[in-house]
Design a protein around this motif. Structure first.
Motif, PDB file in Angstrom:
ATOM      1  N   UNK A  68      18.860  10.600  -8.512  1.00 37.57           N
ATOM      2  CA  UNK A  68      17.406  10.559  -8.691  1.00 37.57           C
ATOM      3  C   UNK A  68      16.981   9.286  -9.414  1.00 37.57           C
ATOM      4  N   UNK A  69      15.953   8.644  -8.876  1.00 39.17           N
ATOM      5  CA  UNK A  69      15.349   7.488  -9.540  1.00 39.17           C
ATOM      6  C   UNK A  69      13.851   7.722  -9.614  1.00 39.17           C
ATOM      7  N   UNK A 107       9.497   9.487  -6.854  1.00 33.46           N
ATOM      8  CA  UNK A 107      10.823  10.070  -7.014  1.00 33.46           C
ATOM      9  C   UNK A 107      11.646   9.692  -5.801  1.00 33.46           C
ATOM     10  N   UNK A 108      12.741   8.993  -6.031  1.00 40.46           N
ATOM     11  CA  UNK A 108      13.634   8.635  -4.943  1.00 40.46           C
ATOM     12  C   UNK A 108      14.906   9.467  -5.057  1.00 40.46           C
ATOM     13  N   UNK A 109      15.257  10.101  -3.950  1.00 38.65           N
ATOM     14  CA  UNK A 109      16.487  10.870  -3.883  1.00 38.65           C
ATOM     15  C   UNK A 109      17.432  10.124  -2.946  1.00 38.65           C
ATOM     16  N   UNK A 110      18.516   9.637  -3.492  1.00 41.82           N
ATOM     17  CA  UNK A 110      19.482   8.913  -2.668  1.00 41.82           C
ATOM     18  C   UNK A 110      20.391   9.905  -1.935  1.00 41.82           C
ATOM     19  N   UNK A 111      20.861   9.487  -0.740  1.00 45.73           N
ATOM     20  CA  UNK A 111      21.806  10.299   0.019  1.00 45.73           C
ATOM     21  C   UNK A 111      21.322  11.759   0.109  1.00 45.73           C
ATOM     22  N   UNK A 112      20.140  11.935   0.665  1.00 46.35           N
ATOM     23  CA  UNK A 112      19.506  13.249   0.710  1.00 46.35           C
ATOM     24  C   UNK A 112      20.362  14.247   1.488  1.00 46.35           C
ATOM     25  N   UNK A 113      20.506  15.427   0.919  1.00 47.87           N
ATOM     26  CA  UNK A 113      21.313  16.496   1.506  1.00 47.87           C
ATOM     27  C   UNK A 113      20.417  17.662   1.922  1.00 47.87           C
TER      28      UNK A 113
END
Lengths: 112, 113
Positions: free
Chosen positions: A61-62, A74-80
């Motif tokens: 989370x960024x 809100x940035x969610x990396x590698x979203x699952x």
């Protein structure tokens, strides 16, 4: 306009990054929050940022805060697929304020 | 998970009847809150408490009253339920009032027919 605004829907492919945006009108906001709500459940605090910060990172989370433009993301990396949920932006106004003002929530759908 | 229990989890009631929702916490947190969640509105604060017998109104307090006689319990009462009070009600607790994490209960789905 609304006090805290978010887009209502976001759809991303699994493995991509998700960016959920939020704008607010009250410049006295001290803390800004991101909550996650899964179906049939209560709200879970994901992260928060104090108004004197520009960025906060916590694992995938960024959070970015542009105080001048009153914009929070809100940035969610590698979203699952497990990230599929409704995400709420919320703000708290001023020291000693007990009230959180929430946006209407962004429904994130992750496509496998 | 924070120890918050809401009861009942689901309730159907008739217009004009009184309804009380209960929030019970085991965390000894000072602050407790009642929110309602409606489609298109997000969450809105109804009432909150900052100590035993200390309560105040939130954004949408009309038609609701609260009581807190013990640290662990915060009751929300609809004196005469109306259809507009059909909603999902969430209780939350926090250790202090500013900038700290608020923990939410699982919610109570109330339907007024």
């Amino acid at each position: 306009g609304e006090d805290v605004e978010q887009s209502l829907f976001l759809s991303v492919r699994e493995g991509d990054s998700s960016v959920i945006n939020c704008t607010y009108t009250d410049s006295s906001s001290t803390y800004l929050y991101w909550y996650k709500q899964e179906p049939g459940a209560g709200l879970q605090l994901l992260t928060y940022i104090f108004s004197n910060m520009d960025m906060k990172q916590d694992q995938r989370l960024t959070v970015l805060l542009n105080k001048k433009d009153k914009h929070l993301s809100l940035r969610i990396a590698d979203t699952q697929t497990g990230d599929s949920a409704i995400y709420f932006c919320a703000r708290q106004s001023g020291a000693g304020s007990y009230q959180l003002t929430f946006g209407k929530g962004t429904k994130l759908s992750v496509i496998p | 998970d924070a120890g918050i229990t809401q009861s009942p989890r689901h309730k159907v009631t008739e217009t004009g009847t009184p309804v009380t929702l209960r929030c019970h916490q085991t965390e000894n947190h000072r602050y407790m809150y009642w929110y309602r969640q409606d489609p298109g509105h997000g969450l809105r604060l109804i009432h909150y408490s900052y100590g035993v017998k200390d309560t105040d109104k939130g954004e949408v307090s009309d038609g609701y009253s609260v009581s807190r006689s013990k640290t662990e319990d915060f009751l929300l009462t609809l004196e005469s339920a109306t259809s507009s009070q059909t909603s999902v009600y969430f209780c939350a607790i926090s250790e202090s009032g500013g900038g700290t994490e608020a923990f939410f209960g699982q919610g109570t789905r109330l339907t007024v027919v």
